[in-house]
Enzyme design. Structure first.
Site, PDB file in Angstrom:
ATOM      1  N   SER A 173       0.804  -1.235   0.000  1.00 45.32           N
ATOM      2  CA  SER A 173       0.000   0.000   0.000  1.00 45.32           C
ATOM      3  C   SER A 173       0.830   1.276   0.000  1.00 45.32           C
ATOM      4  O   SER A 173       0.284   2.359  -0.241  1.00 45.32           O
ATOM      5  CB  SER A 173      -0.920   0.039   1.216  1.00 45.32           C
ATOM      6  OG  SER A 173      -2.098  -0.669   0.943  1.00 45.32           O
ATOM      7  N   LYS A 177       0.567   3.447  -2.949  1.00 43.30           N
ATOM      8  CA  LYS A 177      -0.645   4.230  -3.288  1.00 43.30           C
ATOM      9  C   LYS A 177      -0.396   5.746  -3.417  1.00 43.30           C
ATOM     10  O   LYS A 177      -0.850   6.361  -4.383  1.00 43.30           O
ATOM     11  CB  LYS A 177      -1.747   3.939  -2.271  1.00 43.30           C
ATOM     12  CG  LYS A 177      -2.295   2.507  -2.386  1.00 43.30           C
ATOM     13  CD  LYS A 177      -3.211   2.153  -1.231  1.00 43.30           C
ATOM     14  CE  LYS A 177      -3.753   0.724  -1.343  1.00 43.30           C
ATOM     15  NZ  LYS A 177      -4.504   0.322  -0.141  1.00 43.30           N
ATOM     16  N   TYR A 223      -2.602  -3.497 -10.688  1.00 45.52           N
ATOM     17  CA  TYR A 223      -2.529  -2.919  -9.338  1.00 45.52           C
ATOM     18  C   TYR A 223      -1.704  -3.831  -8.422  1.00 45.52           C
ATOM     19  O   TYR A 223      -0.888  -3.372  -7.618  1.00 45.52           O
ATOM     20  CB  TYR A 223      -3.950  -2.712  -8.800  1.00 45.52           C
ATOM     21  CG  TYR A 223      -4.010  -2.534  -7.310  1.00 45.52           C
ATOM     22  CD1 TYR A 223      -3.636  -1.333  -6.709  1.00 45.52           C
ATOM     23  CD2 TYR A 223      -4.437  -3.572  -6.473  1.00 45.52           C
ATOM     24  CE1 TYR A 223      -3.673  -1.182  -5.330  1.00 45.52           C
ATOM     25  CE2 TYR A 223      -4.478  -3.426  -5.103  1.00 45.52           C
ATOM     26  CZ  TYR A 223      -4.098  -2.231  -4.535  1.00 45.52           C
ATOM     27  OH  TYR A 223      -4.133  -2.075  -3.179  1.00 45.52           O
ATOM     28  N   TYR A 283      -4.404   3.678   7.486  1.00 41.03           N
ATOM     29  CA  TYR A 283      -5.608   2.847   7.600  1.00 41.03           C
ATOM     30  C   TYR A 283      -6.606   3.577   8.512  1.00 41.03           C
ATOM     31  O   TYR A 283      -6.779   4.780   8.379  1.00 41.03           O
ATOM     32  CB  TYR A 283      -5.246   1.452   8.089  1.00 41.03           C
ATOM     33  CG  TYR A 283      -4.290   0.749   7.158  1.00 41.03           C
ATOM     34  CD1 TYR A 283      -4.621   0.513   5.834  1.00 41.03           C
ATOM     35  CD2 TYR A 283      -3.048   0.345   7.593  1.00 41.03           C
ATOM     36  CE1 TYR A 283      -3.745  -0.135   4.966  1.00 41.03           C
ATOM     37  CE2 TYR A 283      -2.162  -0.304   6.730  1.00 41.03           C
ATOM     38  CZ  TYR A 283      -2.516  -0.530   5.426  1.00 41.03           C
ATOM     39  OH  TYR A 283      -1.651  -1.157   4.572  1.00 41.03           O
ATOM     40  N   VAL A 325       1.050  -3.468   4.076  1.00 43.45           N
ATOM     41  CA  VAL A 325       0.779  -4.726   4.755  1.00 43.45           C
ATOM     42  C   VAL A 325       2.030  -5.613   4.886  1.00 43.45           C
ATOM     43  O   VAL A 325       2.054  -6.538   5.687  1.00 43.45           O
ATOM     44  CB  VAL A 325      -0.383  -5.428   4.009  1.00 43.45           C
ATOM     45  CG1 VAL A 325       0.094  -6.054   2.715  1.00 43.45           C
ATOM     46  CG2 VAL A 325      -1.112  -6.397   4.865  1.00 43.45           C
TER      47      VAL A 325
HETATM   48  N1  GLU Z   1      -1.790  -5.350  -2.241  1.00 39.84           N
HETATM   49  C1  GLU Z   1      -2.482  -5.178  -1.031  1.00 39.84           C
HETATM   50  C2  GLU Z   1      -3.975  -5.206  -1.263  1.00 39.84           C
HETATM   51  O1  GLU Z   1      -4.454  -4.519  -2.117  1.00 39.84           O
HETATM   52  C3  GLU Z   1      -2.049  -3.907  -0.402  1.00 39.84           C
HETATM   53  C4  GLU Z   1      -2.600  -3.869   0.914  1.00 39.84           C
HETATM   54  C5  GLU Z   1      -1.855  -3.004   1.868  1.00 39.84           C
HETATM   55  O2  GLU Z   1      -0.635  -2.921   1.884  1.00 39.84           O
HETATM   56  O3  GLU Z   1      -2.593  -2.407   2.656  1.00 39.84           O
HETATM   57  O4  GLU Z   1      -4.702  -5.885  -0.608  1.00 39.84           O
END
Ligand code: GLU
Length: 417
Positions: free
Chosen positions: A64, A67, A182, A234, A252
């Protein structure tokens, strides 16, 4: 001398290593196999220096933390309005992989939850992601094909989100393709040093602190940092911001980045996650760094001395007339200019020459320039002559020797006194 900074960072790591709470992310099979005791920390500063300690050579998937950087690239390519049309900027308070849209607008709430991030990804092609991330990191990043395949196997929620997005006309591309892309974006391999430098590029208003390359425009860096502040951790954004006060993003696989405007980028890595999905030790490390270094964004900085007091001096032509000289220093911004205006209000109307000396100024902000020129205009209307001493051409007049200030006579600009 050997810099004390690496020793300090090692000491922070050491102090946080007894924290062994939290669990590995289990929903991506490959991540469940990570070594839970890995621990690393890096800092990238505006001097272009990178400090990294602990397991700094270990590479892990960005997840994440990709992002905010993908969001930055979409903003550059499509502009703010086009991106806002598809993805909002409101914190959600929901789980990152919630299958939902904002009931009021029908858009994903923000680009840090999966619905927003998948939408943002759909606005970029694969080459753009690769090249854009390379520019942020200062090197090419590879995809961890195993993590990619492993996550794709279990990506039911992300597929559900992508189908929902297409059903609502938010993405046009095929949901399976978008999720594949993604997931590749999330599987790019980084170490803490890469992440610190990527964060520092945002903190540095879009300029890479080591290569000097402008990766994204200033407004993009500001937009991304704002969204990281409200949505980056989060559903723990409030706790995080009050305690640590650094715009951040976690992932994550156990990474956390922090980007403090003008001060640099930090990254920590430790795979065990707390109940919010943030690295347990990562959070501890950032709390400690913020406290030790006074890095909370809401910590009011010590007042910069905006100008030394104005003083009167003979103007040097032997007639006994006085000049008033005001020596400005630092960055000429609203606060500094407001103080100068208070001083200038005390100048009586008359022919006295007012000298505004910018020799020790290193930056004139836009608002500072407007206020400076308006002050010059009003001084001229009061009958004063106005001279700027501007050795570094902060006013950008080139060889002109004067600057138009509107109604009154032009102000003189000289390089030295
Ligand atoms: N690739 C993970 C997902 O989309 C990223 C999640 C994360 O790092 O929060 O579930």
């Amino acid at each position: 001398m050997r810099s004390p900074l690496p020793d300090y960072l090692s000491e922070v790591l050491q102090a946080c290593s007894d924290e062994d709470g939290g669990e590995l992310a289990a929903y991506i099979p490959e991540l469940a196999d990570a070594d839970p005791d890995r621990l690393a920390l890096a800092l990238s500063t505006p001097s272009g220096t990178r400090y990294a300690v602990g397991d700094a050579d270990v590479r892990f998937t960005i997840q994440s933390i990709s992002k905010p950087f993908a969001y930055a690239l979409a903003l550059v390519d499509h502009g703010l309005d086009a991106v806002l049309e598809r993805v909002g900027v409101e914190p959600s308070g929901d789980a990152f992989n919630e299958i939902s849209l904002d009931p009021a607008t029908g858009r994903p709430l923000n680009p840090m939850i999966n619905a927003g991030a998948i939408t943002v990804h759909s606005m970029l092609d694969a080459d753009r992601v690769q090249a854009g991330f390379a520019a942020f990191a200062g090197r090419d990043l590879e995809v961890d094909e195993e993590v990619h395949a492993s996550e794709l196997e279990s990506a039911d929620r992300n597929h559900a989100i992508a189908y929902m997005l297409r059903n609502h006309g938010i993405i046009e591309a095929k949901p399976t393709e978008v999720v594949d892309g993604y997931t590749r974006q999330c599987s790019l391999l980084v170490d803490v040093g890469d992440l610190a430098v990527m964060a520092a590029t945002l903190a540095n208003a879009g300029v890479h602190p080591e290569t000097g390359e402008r990766v994204v425009p200033r407004w993009v860096a500001r937009q991304v940092l704002s969204v990281m502040t409200t949505c980056g951790m989060y559903d723990a954004a409030g706790d995080w911001f009050t305690l640590v006060g650094i715009p951040a993003k976690s992932g994550v696989s156990g990474g956390v980045i922090g980007a403090l405007p003008g001060k640099g980028g930090f990254a920590a890595f430790s795979p065990r996650l707390d109940e919010h999905g943030n690295s347990t030790r990562g959070v501890r490390i950032f709390e400690r760094l913020s406290r030790d270094m006074g890095m909370h964004l809401m910590e009011v900085p010590p007042a910069a001395r905006p100008l030394t007091h104005g003083h009167a001096a003979e103007d040097g032509d032997g007639d006994g007339d006085l000049d008033s000289t005001y020596e400005l220093q630092g960055a000429v911004d609203f606060v500094g200019m407001e103080r100068l205006l208070v001083e200038l209000e005390r100048e009586e109307e008359g022919a006295r020459e007012i000298v505004l000396d910018l020799t020790r100024v290193h930056e004139v902000r836009d608002v500072g320039r407007r206020m400076l020129l308006e002050a010059a205009r009003r001084l001229a209307l009061d009958g004063h002559g106005v001279t700027f001493v501007d050795p570094e051409d902060m006013l950008e007049v080139g060889d002109a020797g004067s600057i138009d200030v509107g109604d009154g006579p032009a102000a003189t600009v000289v390089r030295e006194r």
